[in-house]
Design an enzyme around this catalytic site. Structure first.
Site, PDB file in Angstrom:
ATOM      1  N   GLY A  16      -3.625  -9.933  12.863  1.00  0.00           N
ATOM      2  CA  GLY A  16      -2.484  -8.910  13.343  1.00  0.00           C
ATOM      3  C   GLY A  16      -3.206  -7.700  13.928  1.00  0.00           C
ATOM      4  O   GLY A  16      -4.559  -7.640  13.614  1.00  0.00           O
ATOM      5  N   ALA A  18      -3.689  -3.771  14.611  1.00  0.00           N
ATOM      6  CA  ALA A  18      -3.535  -2.482  13.820  1.00  0.00           C
ATOM      7  C   ALA A  18      -2.073  -2.073  13.445  1.00  0.00           C
ATOM      8  O   ALA A  18      -1.259  -1.895  14.193  1.00  0.00           O
ATOM      9  CB  ALA A  18      -4.184  -1.364  14.422  1.00  0.00           C
ATOM     10  N   ALA A  40     -12.458  -6.638  -1.507  1.00  0.00           N
ATOM     11  CA  ALA A  40     -12.530  -5.509  -0.504  1.00  0.00           C
ATOM     12  C   ALA A  40     -13.661  -5.161   0.241  1.00  0.00           C
ATOM     13  O   ALA A  40     -14.513  -5.200  -0.501  1.00  0.00           O
ATOM     14  CB  ALA A  40     -12.056  -4.494  -1.485  1.00  0.00           C
ATOM     15  N   HIS A  58      -3.972   0.749  -0.278  1.00  0.00           N
ATOM     16  CA  HIS A  58      -4.269  -0.543  -0.283  1.00  0.00           C
ATOM     17  C   HIS A  58      -4.181  -0.812  -1.808  1.00  0.00           C
ATOM     18  O   HIS A  58      -3.694  -1.879  -2.418  1.00  0.00           O
ATOM     19  CB  HIS A  58      -5.354  -0.967   0.211  1.00  0.00           C
ATOM     20  CG  HIS A  58      -4.993  -1.539   1.643  1.00  0.00           C
ATOM     21  ND1 HIS A  58      -5.052  -2.812   2.165  1.00  0.00           N
ATOM     22  CD2 HIS A  58      -4.851  -0.652   2.824  1.00  0.00           C
ATOM     23  CE1 HIS A  58      -4.896  -2.863   3.356  1.00  0.00           C
ATOM     24  NE2 HIS A  58      -4.806  -1.603   3.939  1.00  0.00           N
ATOM     25  N   ASP A  60      -3.283   1.123  -4.521  1.00  0.00           N
ATOM     26  CA  ASP A  60      -1.898   1.166  -5.194  1.00  0.00           C
ATOM     27  C   ASP A  60      -0.810   0.364  -5.078  1.00  0.00           C
ATOM     28  O   ASP A  60      -0.166   0.078  -6.071  1.00  0.00           O
ATOM     29  CB  ASP A  60      -1.283   2.718  -4.744  1.00  0.00           C
ATOM     30  CG  ASP A  60      -2.005   3.934  -5.131  1.00  0.00           C
ATOM     31  OD1 ASP A  60      -2.981   3.871  -5.958  1.00  0.00           O
ATOM     32  OD2 ASP A  60      -1.739   4.962  -4.300  1.00  0.00           O
ATOM     33  N   ARG A  62      -1.206  -2.932  -5.151  1.00  0.00           N
ATOM     34  CA  ARG A  62      -1.706  -4.307  -5.734  1.00  0.00           C
ATOM     35  C   ARG A  62      -1.425  -4.104  -7.261  1.00  0.00           C
ATOM     36  O   ARG A  62      -1.271  -3.111  -7.844  1.00  0.00           O
ATOM     37  CB  ARG A  62      -3.255  -4.339  -5.626  1.00  0.00           C
ATOM     38  CG  ARG A  62      -4.321  -4.414  -4.562  1.00  0.00           C
ATOM     39  CD  ARG A  62      -5.498  -4.503  -4.711  1.00  0.00           C
ATOM     40  NE  ARG A  62      -6.114  -4.007  -3.662  1.00  0.00           N
ATOM     41  CZ  ARG A  62      -7.218  -3.361  -3.129  1.00  0.00           C
ATOM     42  NH1 ARG A  62      -8.135  -3.088  -4.472  1.00  0.00           N
ATOM     43  NH2 ARG A  62      -7.650  -2.925  -2.212  1.00  0.00           N
TER      44      ARG A  62
END
Length: 186
Positions: A16, A18, A40, A58, A60, A62
């Protein structure tokens, strides 16, 4: 599409642009209440508060049941993918464009014409293909706009396009996020 990665031989590539929602969609393919490993690729940049905030966003979202493994370079990323075994919890690799930026940095490709990261790309694709655990890979899609005006922009576009095409070849599912909506390509 939740539950897509339940089978160990499933490799899903989520592409995808941005801010298209690709990472959030990829996260939604994994069980929110079960274990998963988040690979990561982001490299921390000292003093870059905006980058730190993006990483924190990102982190927060998970689930607490997920484990994060930082894999900012090809060696650590390939090792993490190679260590996965059938029966392991699913892996989420986020994201290939960030990994590529680091690989190009490491190779000094931005400033040295003619340098590519073809060998690093091949190592990554081979590790993805051989990964025994369910795997979701996130990458930015390129080539939908104008030709970049700079050599570094063209280099990044060309290298990311090549790695995405190679990853699509070894993936069982390929999704493209447009305006937050997933389109199944395979």
């Amino acid at each position: 599409m939740p539950g897509t990665v339940a089978c160990p031989d499933v490799k899903t590539l989520v592409l995808g642009g941005a801010r298209s929602g690709k990472s959030a969609h990829a996260e939604g393919l994994l069980p929110a209440d079960g274990p998963a490993t988040y690979l990561a690729t982001a490299r921390r940049v000292p003093g870059d508060a905006e980058w730190d905030a993006r990483i924190a966003t990102h982190v927060d979202r998970r689930p607490a049941t997920w484990r994060t493994v930082e894999v900012p370079d090809t060696g650590s990323l390939v090792a993490a993918l190679s260590a996965a075994r059938a029966g392991d919890p699913p892996l989420l690799l986020d994201d290939v464009a960030t990994w590529l930026t680091g690989a190009l940095d490491d190779a000094a490709a931005w400033t040295t014409p003619g340098i590519t990261v073809a060998a690093e790309r091949a190592r990554l694709v081979d590790a993805v293909a051989a990964c025994a655990a369910p795997l979701v890979v996130v990458s930015a899609e390129v080539g939908l706009g104008v030709v970049p005006a700079t050599r570094s922009g063209r280099l990044f576009r060309d290298e990311l396009g090549a790695v995405n095409a190679s990853l699509a070849e070894v993936s069982t599912e390929v999704l493209l996020l447009v305006a937050g909506l997933p389109l199944r390509l395979r």
